[in-house]
Design a protein around this motif. Structure first.
Motif, mmCIF file in Angstrom:
data_model
loop_
_atom_site.group_PDB
_atom_site.id
_atom_site.type_symbol
_atom_site.label_atom_id
_atom_site.label_comp_id
_atom_site.label_asym_id
_atom_site.label_seq_id
_atom_site.Cartn_x
_atom_site.Cartn_y
_atom_site.Cartn_z
ATOM 1 N N LEU A 160 0.819 -1.207 0.000
ATOM 2 C CA LEU A 160 0.000 0.000 0.000
ATOM 3 C C LEU A 160 0.848 1.250 0.000
ATOM 4 C CD1 LEU A 160 -2.687 -1.040 2.649
ATOM 5 C CD2 LEU A 160 -2.856 -1.210 0.160
ATOM 6 N N LEU A 161 1.936 1.217 0.771
ATOM 7 C CA LEU A 161 2.895 2.307 0.885
ATOM 8 C C LEU A 161 4.274 1.667 1.024
ATOM 9 C CD1 LEU A 161 1.070 4.476 3.619
ATOM 10 C CD2 LEU A 161 1.107 4.951 1.155
ATOM 11 N N PRO A 162 5.341 2.417 0.830
ATOM 12 C CA PRO A 162 6.666 1.806 1.004
ATOM 13 C C PRO A 162 6.868 1.148 2.365
ATOM 14 C CG PRO A 162 6.866 3.921 -0.100
ATOM 15 C CD PRO A 162 5.431 3.793 0.300
ATOM 16 N N ARG A 163 6.193 1.643 3.394
ATOM 17 C CA ARG A 163 6.332 1.079 4.738
ATOM 18 C C ARG A 163 5.201 0.110 5.113
ATOM 19 N NH1 ARG A 163 9.833 3.639 8.378
ATOM 20 N NH2 ARG A 163 10.776 5.571 7.610
ATOM 21 N N LEU A 164 4.233 -0.076 4.236
ATOM 22 C CA LEU A 164 3.001 -0.740 4.639
ATOM 23 C C LEU A 164 2.538 -1.772 3.618
ATOM 24 C CD1 LEU A 164 0.542 -0.885 6.591
ATOM 25 C CD2 LEU A 164 -0.459 1.005 5.289
ATOM 26 N N HIS A 165 2.293 -3.005 4.096
ATOM 27 C CA HIS A 165 1.729 -4.069 3.266
ATOM 28 C C HIS A 165 0.419 -4.571 3.879
ATOM 29 C CE1 HIS A 165 5.761 -4.239 1.494
ATOM 30 N NE2 HIS A 165 5.222 -4.914 0.497
ATOM 31 N N LEU A 166 -0.502 -4.897 2.999
ATOM 32 C CA LEU A 166 -1.757 -5.541 3.362
ATOM 33 C C LEU A 166 -1.599 -7.048 3.189
ATOM 34 C CD1 LEU A 166 -4.915 -5.796 3.716
ATOM 35 C CD2 LEU A 166 -5.077 -5.274 1.282
ATOM 36 N N LEU A 167 -1.994 -7.811 4.222
ATOM 37 C CA LEU A 167 -2.015 -9.269 4.158
ATOM 38 C C LEU A 167 -3.478 -9.699 4.156
ATOM 39 C CD1 LEU A 167 0.673 -10.055 6.922
ATOM 40 C CD2 LEU A 167 1.034 -9.423 4.512
ATOM 41 N N ARG A 187 6.620 -1.322 8.456
ATOM 42 C CA ARG A 187 8.074 -1.406 8.533
ATOM 43 C C ARG A 187 8.669 -0.109 9.054
ATOM 44 N NH1 ARG A 187 12.051 0.443 5.515
ATOM 45 N NH2 ARG A 187 10.651 1.076 3.810
ATOM 46 N N ASP A 188 9.492 -0.218 10.090
ATOM 47 C CA ASP A 188 10.334 0.870 10.580
ATOM 48 C C ASP A 188 11.777 0.408 10.480
ATOM 49 O OD1 ASP A 188 8.636 3.064 11.553
ATOM 50 O OD2 ASP A 188 7.886 1.602 13.000
ATOM 51 N N ASP A 189 12.440 0.728 9.390
ATOM 52 C CA ASP A 189 13.826 0.308 9.190
ATOM 53 C C ASP A 189 13.966 -1.193 9.468
ATOM 54 O OD1 ASP A 189 14.573 2.896 8.458
ATOM 55 O OD2 ASP A 189 14.813 3.480 10.548
ATOM 56 N N GLU A 190 14.646 -1.572 10.559
ATOM 57 C CA GLU A 190 14.886 -2.989 10.819
ATOM 58 C C GLU A 190 13.758 -3.647 11.602
ATOM 59 O OE1 GLU A 190 17.412 -4.493 9.329
ATOM 60 O OE2 GLU A 190 17.764 -2.494 8.487
ATOM 61 N N GLU A 191 12.792 -2.895 12.079
ATOM 62 C CA GLU A 191 11.749 -3.419 12.958
ATOM 63 C C GLU A 191 10.405 -3.437 12.235
ATOM 64 O OE1 GLU A 191 11.564 -2.380 17.364
ATOM 65 O OE2 GLU A 191 9.910 -1.191 16.549
ATOM 66 N N LEU A 192 9.646 -4.515 12.435
ATOM 67 C CA LEU A 192 8.323 -4.658 11.831
ATOM 68 C C LEU A 192 7.260 -4.740 12.915
ATOM 69 C CD1 LEU A 192 9.135 -7.415 9.160
ATOM 70 C CD2 LEU A 192 9.185 -4.925 8.846
ATOM 71 N N THR A 193 6.055 -4.272 12.574
ATOM 72 C CA THR A 193 4.890 -4.364 13.446
ATOM 73 C C THR A 193 3.747 -4.984 12.658
ATOM 74 O OG1 THR A 193 5.527 -2.437 14.780
ATOM 75 C CG2 THR A 193 3.195 -3.050 14.797
ATOM 76 N N LEU A 194 3.057 -5.934 13.258
ATOM 77 C CA LEU A 194 1.898 -6.576 12.649
ATOM 78 C C LEU A 194 0.637 -6.053 13.319
ATOM 79 C CD1 LEU A 194 0.971 -8.868 10.652
ATOM 80 C CD2 LEU A 194 1.029 -10.405 12.637
ATOM 81 N N ILE A 195 -0.302 -5.572 12.510
ATOM 82 C CA ILE A 195 -1.605 -5.128 13.017
ATOM 83 C C ILE A 195 -2.612 -6.224 12.694
ATOM 84 C CG2 ILE A 195 -3.330 -3.296 13.058
ATOM 85 C CD1 ILE A 195 -0.529 -2.305 13.765
ATOM 86 N N ASP A 196 -3.079 -6.915 13.718
ATOM 87 C CA ASP A 196 -3.947 -8.089 13.626
ATOM 88 C C ASP A 196 -3.198 -9.282 13.036
ATOM 89 O OD1 ASP A 196 -6.215 -7.123 14.954
ATOM 90 O OD2 ASP A 196 -6.935 -6.115 13.153
ATOM 91 N N ALA A 197 -3.797 -10.466 13.205
ATOM 92 C CA ALA A 197 -3.034 -11.686 12.901
ATOM 93 C C ALA A 197 -3.864 -12.780 12.254
ATOM 94 C CB ALA A 197 -2.378 -12.217 14.185
ATOM 95 N N GLY A 198 -5.049 -12.428 11.731
ATOM 96 C CA GLY A 198 -5.811 -13.418 10.984
ATOM 97 C C GLY A 198 -6.430 -14.500 11.841
ATOM 98 N N VAL A 199 -6.970 -15.503 11.161
ATOM 99 C CA VAL A 199 -7.700 -16.587 11.820
ATOM 100 C C VAL A 199 -6.737 -17.661 12.319
ATOM 101 C CG1 VAL A 199 -9.752 -16.208 10.397
ATOM 102 C CG2 VAL A 199 -7.997 -17.823 9.634
#
Length: 237
Positions: free
Chosen positions: A6-13, A24-36
């Motif tokens: 969606l954006l250079p820092r953001l992917h939709l799963l 994505r923040d440089d070397e660190e990633l954050t997941l928003i929600d985690a599916g079923v």
């Protein structure tokens, strides 16, 4: 599962039911929600396909306890070592200490929910070993200061996450996009629709350019205007 930038820092799963987001923040990633249930390995594979390690994901922010958002949290946390965060009112349900309250369905929602339920996997999710409780106004360690916004209604402990430096808003299921025409709309299958509509108005007041929903295509550009239109629609009254 589809993975969409969606954006250079953001992917939709995107899963068969619902979706999650990877920030994505440089070397660190954050997941928003985690599916079923069963999504943990799928998410790990997606992270690897993007050239990163599951261990780069340091936190999983769960917007609410429903199984299509929290079902894979324990699995992926075990694979990655990520911290799991949820609002303190929903945290006991994410931890699996007891079942959460069911939605109060409107009549028209019942057949829709029955159809969605057909696509949910059977079984009980593996709860995370620990869940860090968060509250309204808390600032999280990603996106230059992402902020927790308590948005009760879908569940009592539903949260949105706003990244003001980037104008990105993760709404959870407080807001959705129609699968028919993409129109932004209030979320469905709620515990308290009146409170949800109040929460929608709160989100519409934020200066968001991008809105990422739990269900339906995100709005990339002009998100605040789309949220205000949904909040002021006669159908939301």
């Amino acid at each position: 599962m589809d993975v969409i930038e969606l954006l250079p820092r953001l992917h939709l799963l995107r899963f068969a039911v619902g979706q999650a987001y990877l920030w994505r923040d440089d070397e660190e990633l954050t997941l928003i929600d985690a599916g079923v249930l069963g999504s943990g390995r799928t998410i790990a594979d997606a992270v690897t396909a993007l050239g990163r390690s599951p261990g780069d994901v340091t936190r999983i922010v769960v917007t609410h306890f429903h199984e299509d958002h929290a079902g894979g949290a324990g699995e992926f946390a075990a694979l990655s070592g990520a911290e799991v965060l949820a609002h303190h009112l929903d945290a006991p349900f994410v931890r699996g200490e007891r079942p959460g309250p069911p939605p109060r369905f409107e009549d028209w929602e019942l057949p829709v929910h029955a159809e969605v339920s057909r696509h949910l996997p059977e079984g009980e999710p593996v709860p995370p070993r620990g869940v860090t409780p968060v509250s309204d106004g808390d600032v999280l360690g990603f996106g230059g200061g992402a902020r927790v916004v308590h948005v009760p209604g879908h569940t009592d402990g539903s949260i949105a996450v706003f990244v003001p430096d980037e104008g990105v808003l993760f709404t959870g299921d407080t807001v959705a996009a129609s699968p028919v025409d993409g129109a932004v709309m209030p979320g469905v299958f709620n515990l308290d629709r009146g409170r949800l509509l109040g929460s929608l108005h709160r989100l519409a007041s934020l200066d968001a350019d991008v809105a990422c929903f739990g269900h339906g295509d995100p709005v990339v550009g002009g998100a605040s205007a789309a949220l205000r239109t949904a909040a002021d629609s006669p159908a939301a009254g």
